[in-house]
Design a protein around this motif. Structure first.
Motif, PDB file in Angstrom:
ATOM      1  N   ASP A  73       0.836  -1.196   0.000  1.00  9.72           N
ATOM      2  CA  ASP A  73       0.000   0.000   0.000  1.00  9.72           C
ATOM      3  C   ASP A  73       0.873   1.250   0.000  1.00  9.72           C
ATOM      4  OD1 ASP A  73      -2.181  -1.673   0.131  1.00  9.72           O
ATOM      5  OD2 ASP A  73      -2.316  -1.561   2.318  1.00  9.72           O
ATOM      6  N   ARG A  99      -3.076  10.764  -2.707  1.00  8.18           N
ATOM      7  CA  ARG A  99      -3.433   9.592  -3.507  1.00  8.18           C
ATOM      8  C   ARG A  99      -2.978   8.342  -2.762  1.00  8.18           C
ATOM      9  NH1 ARG A  99      -4.466   8.199  -8.923  1.00  8.18           N
ATOM     10  NH2 ARG A  99      -3.724   6.110  -9.509  1.00  8.18           N
ATOM     11  N   GLU A 101      -3.042   4.091  -2.880  1.00 10.54           N
ATOM     12  CA  GLU A 101      -3.251   2.900  -3.708  1.00 10.54           C
ATOM     13  C   GLU A 101      -3.103   1.671  -2.822  1.00 10.54           C
ATOM     14  OE1 GLU A 101      -0.480   3.055  -6.872  1.00 10.54           O
ATOM     15  OE2 GLU A 101      -1.174   4.997  -7.627  1.00 10.54           O
ATOM     16  N   THR A 103      -3.721  -2.713  -2.487  1.00 12.77           N
ATOM     17  CA  THR A 103      -3.915  -3.988  -3.191  1.00 12.77           C
ATOM     18  C   THR A 103      -5.057  -4.750  -2.546  1.00 12.77           C
ATOM     19  OG1 THR A 103      -2.273  -5.024  -1.754  1.00 12.77           O
ATOM     20  CG2 THR A 103      -1.488  -4.144  -3.847  1.00 12.77           C
ATOM     21  N   THR A 112      -7.691  -0.708  -5.289  1.00 14.41           N
ATOM     22  CA  THR A 112      -8.422   0.451  -4.804  1.00 14.41           C
ATOM     23  C   THR A 112      -7.537   1.689  -4.879  1.00 14.41           C
ATOM     24  OG1 THR A 112      -9.709  -0.915  -3.284  1.00 14.41           O
ATOM     25  CG2 THR A 112      -9.646   1.442  -2.841  1.00 14.41           C
ATOM     26  N   VAL A 113      -8.100   2.789  -5.391  1.00 13.49           N
ATOM     27  CA  VAL A 113      -7.383   4.052  -5.474  1.00 13.49           C
ATOM     28  C   VAL A 113      -8.225   5.115  -4.775  1.00 13.49           C
ATOM     29  CG1 VAL A 113      -6.423   5.824  -6.978  1.00 13.49           C
ATOM     30  CG2 VAL A 113      -6.274   3.416  -7.638  1.00 13.49           C
ATOM     31  N   THR A 115      -8.264   9.233  -3.655  1.00 14.46           N
ATOM     32  CA  THR A 115      -7.637  10.529  -3.860  1.00 14.46           C
ATOM     33  C   THR A 115      -8.413  11.608  -3.105  1.00 14.46           C
ATOM     34  OG1 THR A 115      -8.912  10.948  -5.884  1.00 14.46           O
ATOM     35  CG2 THR A 115      -6.762   9.881  -6.136  1.00 14.46           C
ATOM     36  N   GLU A 152     -12.035   4.710  -5.957  1.00 12.41           N
ATOM     37  CA  GLU A 152     -12.352   3.880  -7.126  1.00 12.41           C
ATOM     38  C   GLU A 152     -11.801   2.479  -6.911  1.00 12.41           C
ATOM     39  OE1 GLU A 152     -11.729   3.812 -11.998  1.00 12.41           O
ATOM     40  OE2 GLU A 152     -11.030   5.505 -10.791  1.00 12.41           O
ATOM     41  N   THR A 154     -11.349  -0.893  -9.047  1.00 11.97           N
ATOM     42  CA  THR A 154     -11.367  -1.405 -10.409  1.00 11.97           C
ATOM     43  C   THR A 154     -12.316  -2.594 -10.521  1.00 11.97           C
ATOM     44  OG1 THR A 154      -9.066  -0.709 -10.689  1.00 11.97           O
ATOM     45  CG2 THR A 154      -9.950  -2.298 -12.281  1.00 11.97           C
ATOM     46  N   GLU A 158     -17.180   3.383  -8.007  1.00 16.91           N
ATOM     47  CA  GLU A 158     -16.468   4.540  -7.480  1.00 16.91           C
ATOM     48  C   GLU A 158     -17.398   5.351  -6.589  1.00 16.91           C
ATOM     49  OE1 GLU A 158     -16.697   4.149 -10.926  1.00 16.91           O
ATOM     50  OE2 GLU A 158     -18.518   5.357 -11.157  1.00 16.91           O
TER      51      GLU A 158
END
Length: 554
Positions: A73, A99, A101, A103, A112-113, A115, A152, A154, A158
């Motif tokens: 992460d 931001r 990120e 896993t 997962t992201v 921001t 968000e 994937t 979102e």
């Protein structure tokens, strides 16, 4: 002269030395804070930055290009400002361009992201944990603001939040939290969309970090939702909520609720499109949390205290099917209060106005239309009086008026009605007689005044049979007078039965008002009515003191 030069050099060197000392002290203080952060991240955690500047006077730090890693992460921050640094405290902080990120875990969607445009913090307290690490579960903050948040996942969906404000947060409590501009989209099973204009929570008691979540321990002075919309593609349904305000939620507290502008639209294979609209719903004086807890755990709900009134209002309810009106209710108003002149006596009232029912053609609509009724327009009034001592419950009036059709009324006098003690196990669901086992009936009256419904039925039948309506009424009156009564010989009837027959026959002829009353000499146990089923009719009428009264139309 040489001494003067030394003195001048000392004057110049002193502030330089003090500045260097302050700079070193500020950097040491900053390094201690970073060391605590690194310790909290564990052995796999790192904290790096592209550049940093520390003000030697204020100790404020400005960092650019910050990267914080913990395993796979990663959190990046374009710009960070930290001021008023103390041991275990950050006075002010601002982070821009965040931001994160992460896993996904096994079987989880992702990655997962997250921001955020900007996050600001005031008076952030970071108590020490084990070693030099920060105990984040005990952290508190006077004010926190996050703007431009987006998450968000994937392959999943979102979410966006315009702004979140937190004030007076400490573990287990928050003075105020406000969320604005929420948008959520989940595509894991069809498409589910949520939009929320604004949410507010004030004076709230929340679970402490790391504690087991107990929904019944939640409490709040006030909670608000505005501009909520939920759409579920798979169910072909949309729920809208203009405004919902709840005040006073928690154990032992009285709750007020106000809901405005609610609606549900959708479609089903059987009914097609439908829409439900509700203008307003309000409740006050209700122990909301304690009642919900009681029903969820099958125990008796709390009782209202003397002098504690409860009110409820519903306005503007409508239901349409395929665009055609089905049901409309102008208003329902309910109130539970106390008779201060008679201790232990509660007064209840319910009134419904503006009821309109438009039955579909295949479900009675054509039948009503054939008699000249395009729709059913009605109102209802109920009044009750409950005296705790003796368990007496009186319902009078209990009337339903249908415009142009008729008025149906009831009056009831019950004894032995016990109010279940709060907090005790509720009556077993598989024993439907347990609740009414001690009830008895001291009086019961049913009254009907025809204002057009029976007249329309008889008029239609008269046309179909091609006979005068008066002749048809006389036929029904004779049927009443001549229909055999089990156990009673026709022509040799007791006066009580003959009186009932004549009253019913008079009503059949005149179509005015018919009233049937039961006033037994002593209250009759409710469960005892089953034993009367095998009694001769004259004995039943005599023991229950059943009478009938007919009155001509006004």
């Amino acid at each position: 002269m040489r001494r003067r030069h030394l003195l001048l050099a000392s004057c110049i060197a002193l502030p330089v030395a003090l500045g260097a000392y302050a700079q070193a002290a500020a950097e040491r203080q900053f390094d201690v804070a970073i060391a605590r952060l690194r310790a909290g991240l564990g052995p796999e955690g790192t904290v790096e930055w592209r550049s940093r500047r520390i003000d030697p006077v204020t100790g404020a730090a400005r960092l650019e290009g910050v990267t914080i890693r913990r395993g796979a992460d990663r959190l990046t921050i374009e710009e960070a400002e930290l001021a008023e640094l103390r041991e275990g405290r950050i006075g002010r902080a601002r982070f821009a361009g965040l931001r994160m990120e992460g896993t996904p875990g096994p079987g989880k969607p992702g990655p997962t992201v997250l921001t955020a445009g900007q996050v600001t913090l005031n008076a952030l307290l970071l108590p020490p944990g084990q070693g030099s690490a920060v105990d984040w579960s005990a952290a508190s903050v006077e004010q926190a603001v996050a703007e431009g948040f987006r998450a968000e996942v994937t392959g999943r969906g979102e979410a966006e939040i315009g702004r979140v404000t937190l004030a007076g947060y400490a573990p287990g409590a928050v003075r105020e939290a406000v969320l604005e501009g929420l948008r959520f989209n989940d595509r894991s099973d069809g498409e589910t969309r949520i939009q929320l204009g604004r949410a507010r929570l004030a004076g709230a008691v929340l679970p402490r970090p790391g504690q087991r979540f107990d929904p019944w321990a939640l409490a709040a002075d006030a909670a608000l939702l505005e501009g909520l919309e939920l759409s579920v593609e798979r169910q072909d349904a949309t729920i809208r909520l203009g405004r919902l305000q709840v005040d006073g939620w928690g154990e032992g507290r009285l709750t007020s609720l106000a809901l405005e502008g609610a609606g549900v639209t959708g479609a089903t294979p059987k009914t097609g499109g439908f829409a439900v609209e509700l203008g307003r719903l309000a409740l006050s004086g209700v122990a909301g949390r304690d009642m919900a807890y009681a029903y969820a755990n099958d125990i008796n709900p709390p009782l209202a205290s003397p002098g504690q009134d409860q009110d409820g209002t519903l306005e503007g309810l409508s239901i349409t099917m395929e665009g055609a009106p089905l049901l409309r209710i102008g208003s329902i108003r309910a109130r539970n209060s106390w008779d201060l002149s008679t201790p232990g006596t509660q007064l209840g009232s319910v009134s419904m106005d503006g009821l309109a029912v438009d039955l579909p053609a295949d479900y009675g609509g054509n039948w009503l239309d054939g008699m000249g009724f395009k729709r059913i327009l009605a109102r209802m009034d109920i009044g009750t009086r409950m005296t705790t001592e003796g368990g007496r419950l009186v319902a009078d009036p209990f009337t339903i008026e249908a415009a142009g059709m008729g008025t149906l009324g009831f009056a009831m006098d019950m004894r032995g009605v016990e109010v279940p003690p709060p907090g005790q196990p509720a009556v077993a669901k598989d024993d439907p007689f347990a609740l009414v086992g001690k009830w008895s009936v001291a009086g019961f009256t049913i009254r009907y005044t025809d204002e057009g419904l029976l007249r329309a039925l008889l008029a239609r039948q008269a046309v179909q049979e091609r006979v005068p309506e008066r002749q048809l009424r006389d036929r029904y009156a004779q049927m009443v007078l001549r229909t055999p009564v089990p156990g009673v010989k026709l022509g040799n009837e007791p006066p009580a039965i003959r009186q009932i027959r004549e009253a019913l026959a008079s009503f059949a002829r005149e179509l005015g008002t018919i009233e049937i009353a039961m006033r037994p000499p002593a209250p009759v146990p409710v469960l005892g009515f089953a034993a009367m089923a095998g009694m001769p009719a004259d004995r039943t009428v005599r023991e229950l003191n059943i009478t009938a009264t007919a009155r001509p139309p006004r």
